[in-house]
Design an enzyme around this catalytic site. Structure first.
Site, short mmCIF file in Angstrom:
data_model
loop_
_atom_site.label_atom_id
_atom_site.label_comp_id
_atom_site.label_asym_id
_atom_site.label_seq_id
_atom_site.Cartn_x
_atom_site.Cartn_y
_atom_site.Cartn_z
CG HIS A 51 0.46 4.29 -7.42
ND1 HIS A 51 -0.18 3.13 -7.81
CD2 HIS A 51 1.66 4.28 -8.06
CE1 HIS A 51 0.60 2.45 -8.63
NE2 HIS A 51 1.72 3.13 -8.81
NE ARG A 55 -0.48 3.23 -13.85
CZ ARG A 55 0.82 3.15 -13.56
NH1 ARG A 55 1.72 3.45 -14.49
NH2 ARG A 55 1.24 2.77 -12.38
CG ASP A 68 6.62 10.10 -7.59
OD1 ASP A 68 7.22 9.55 -8.53
OD2 ASP A 68 5.39 10.33 -7.61
CB CYS A 91 6.82 4.83 -6.67
SG CYS A 91 6.89 6.47 -7.42
NE ARG A 134 3.05 -1.68 -7.41
CZ ARG A 134 2.83 -0.90 -8.48
NH1 ARG A 134 3.76 -0.06 -8.88
NH2 ARG A 134 1.68 -0.94 -9.13
CD GLN A 171 5.15 1.93 -5.87
OE1 GLN A 171 5.06 1.66 -7.05
NE2 GLN A 171 6.12 1.46 -5.10
N1 NVA Z 1 3.66 10.37 -9.57
C1 NVA Z 1 4.03 9.45 -10.62
C2 NVA Z 1 4.03 8.03 -10.12
C3 NVA Z 1 4.44 7.01 -11.12
C4 NVA Z 1 4.39 5.61 -10.58
C5 NVA Z 1 3.06 9.61 -11.79
O1 NVA Z 1 1.85 9.72 -11.54
O2 NVA Z 1 3.50 9.64 -12.92
N1 CP Z 2 5.65 2.57 -9.77
C1 CP Z 2 4.85 2.30 -10.83
O1 CP Z 2 3.62 2.30 -10.72
O2 CP Z 2 5.50 2.00 -11.98
P1 CP Z 2 4.87 1.91 -13.43
O3 CP Z 2 4.42 3.29 -13.81
O4 CP Z 2 5.98 1.42 -14.29
O5 CP Z 2 3.71 0.95 -13.40
#
Ligand code: NVA
Ligand code: CP
Length: 301
Positions: free
Chosen positions: A129, A102, A220, A260, A288, A132
Site C-alpha cells: 500500500h 486497488r 492495522d 491506516c 493521504r 498510504q
Molecule cells: N490491510 C488492510 C489495509 C486497509 C487500508 C487491508 O488490506 O484491508
Molecule cells: N487506509 C485506506 O487505504 O483506507 P481506505 O480503504 O478507506 O481507502
C-alpha cells in the site's frame, strides 16, 4: 519515476521529493494558493475492493489539481467479466492520463503498467500500500521533524501495510521492528530486502519487546479485505497483538500512534489509545490527500 507500483521501486531521493512536494501542496491548499497542475487531465480509478480514504482523497485531489477522476468499479467494468488486463490497459491508455488501481494481486498492477502507456498508481494490493506509507512518512516528519534515528514499531499482521512500512521507513533512514504471530510474517521478498539493513530491522512475536523505545507505533486490522472468511480464526491468532497501555509504556514517552484505518477498536488497538492519539491518526488520514496529489503531479503533470 514512471509509475507508483511499490516502494521497492523508489529511491530514497524519489520518496523525499514526493514528501517535499506533498508538504508544499498542503501549504498551498491551506493558504488558498491555486495549484492546477493537472488541468484537463483525467485519472481513472479502478476499485476491486472497498475504499473510503483512497477513493475520496484521489477524487478530491484530482479536482483540486484542475483535473477530473472517474470511479470505475470492477462490478461495472468488463475486467470484472474477464476482459484481460492487457486489453483493458491498452484501451484505457487511449482515454486517460493515469490510472489508480486497488486490487488483490500485485501482478495485475504490474501488468497494467507493462501493457498500458500511461502512469499506473497502486492504490493497495494484497502485497503493498505505497500511497498510504507516503502519507504515513509525511505525517511522521510533520510530528518528529526528521527520519534519522527514529524507530517505528508495527504490531499485527505481516500484511500489505507491514510490507510497505518496512520498505518506506528503512529507505528514509528509520529503524523498524515488527511484532507478528508465527506464520503471519511479512512477505519473503520483504524479508530479503531487509537483509542489508542489519540491526536496523528486527522481528519478534512479543509486542512489548518490539515497542521498546519506539518513536512511532503502528497497527492495522487483523483480517484484511479478502480475508473476511478468516476473521473469527484470526481473532484467536492475533489476540494480544494490540496497541494498548502496556505497549505504550514500553515505547518512548512522546511516541506517536499511526493507523491506516479503518480501525477495529479493542482488536488491534484499544479505544483509549486510539482516542488519545486521534489527532495524529486523522492528520495521517488527511495527508493521504496531499501525498497522493504529489504523486499525481510527479507522474502526470
Ligand atoms: N490491510 C488492510 C489495509 C486497509 C487500508 C487491508 O488490506 O484491508
Ligand atoms: N487506509 C485506506 O487505504 O483506507 P481506505 O480503504 O478507506 O481507502
Amino acid at each position: 519515476m514512471k509509475h507508483l507500483l511499490k516502494l521497492l521501486d523508489l529511491s530514497k531521493d524519489e520518496i523525499i521529493d514526493i514528501l517535499n512536494l506533498a508538504d508544499q501542496l498542503k501549504y498551498e491548499q491551506k493558504n488558498g494558493i491555486e495549484h492546477k497542475h493537472l488541468k484537463g487531465k483525467t485519472l481513472g480509478m479502478i476499485f476491486q475492493k472497498s475504499s473510503t480514504r483512497t477513493r475520496v482523497s484521489f477524487e478530491t485531489g484530482m479536482y483540486q489539481l484542475g483535473g477530473q477522476a472517474l470511479f470505475l468499479s470492477s462490478r461495472d467494468l468488463q475486467i470484472g467479466r474477464g476482459e484481460p488486463v492487457e486489453d483493458t490497459a491498452r484501451v484505457l491508455s487511449r482515454y486517460l492520463d493515469g490510472i489508480m488501481i486497488r486490487t488483490f494481486a500485485q501482478k495485475e498492477v504490474e501488468d497494467l503498467a507493462e501493457y498500458g502507456s500511461i502512469p499506473i498508481i497502486n492504490g493497495l494490493t494484497d502485497f503493498c500500500h505505497p500511497c498510504q506509507v507516503l502519507a504515513d512518512l509525511m505525517t511522521i516528519r510533520e510530528y518528529k521533524g526528521v527520519f534519522d534515528g527514529l524507530k517505528l514499531c508495527f504490531i499485527g499482521d505481516g500484511n500489505n501495510m507491514a510490507n510497505s512500512l518496512i520498505v518506506g521507513c528503512l529507505k528514509v533512514g528509520m529503524t523498524v521492528s515488527i511484532a507478528c504471530p508465527e506464520g503471519y510474517e511479512p512477505d519473503a521478498e520483504i524479508l530479503e530486502f531487509v537483509k542489508p539493513y542489519g540491526d536496523k530491522f528486527m522481528m519478534t512475536t512479543s509486542p512489548v519487546e518490539a515497542a521498546k523505545n519506539a518513536d512511532v507505533l503502528y497497527t492495522d486490522v487483523w483480517a484484511s479485505m479478502g480475508e473476511e472468511a478468516e476473521a473469527e480464526m484470526r481473532k484467536k491468532v492475533f489476540a494480544g497483538f494490540q496497541i494498548n497501555d502496556e505497549v505504550m509504556a514500553a515505547a518512548k514517552p512522546d511516541a506517536m500512534v499511526q493507523h491506516c484505518l479503518p480501525a477495529h477498536r479493542e482488536e488491534e488497538i484499544t479505544a483509549k489509545v486510539f482516542e488519545a492519539h486521534a489527532n495524529e491518526i486523522f492528520d495521517e488520514a488527511e495527508n493521504r490527500l496531499h501525498a497522493q496529489k504529489a504523486v499525481m503531479v510527479k507522474l502526470m503533470a
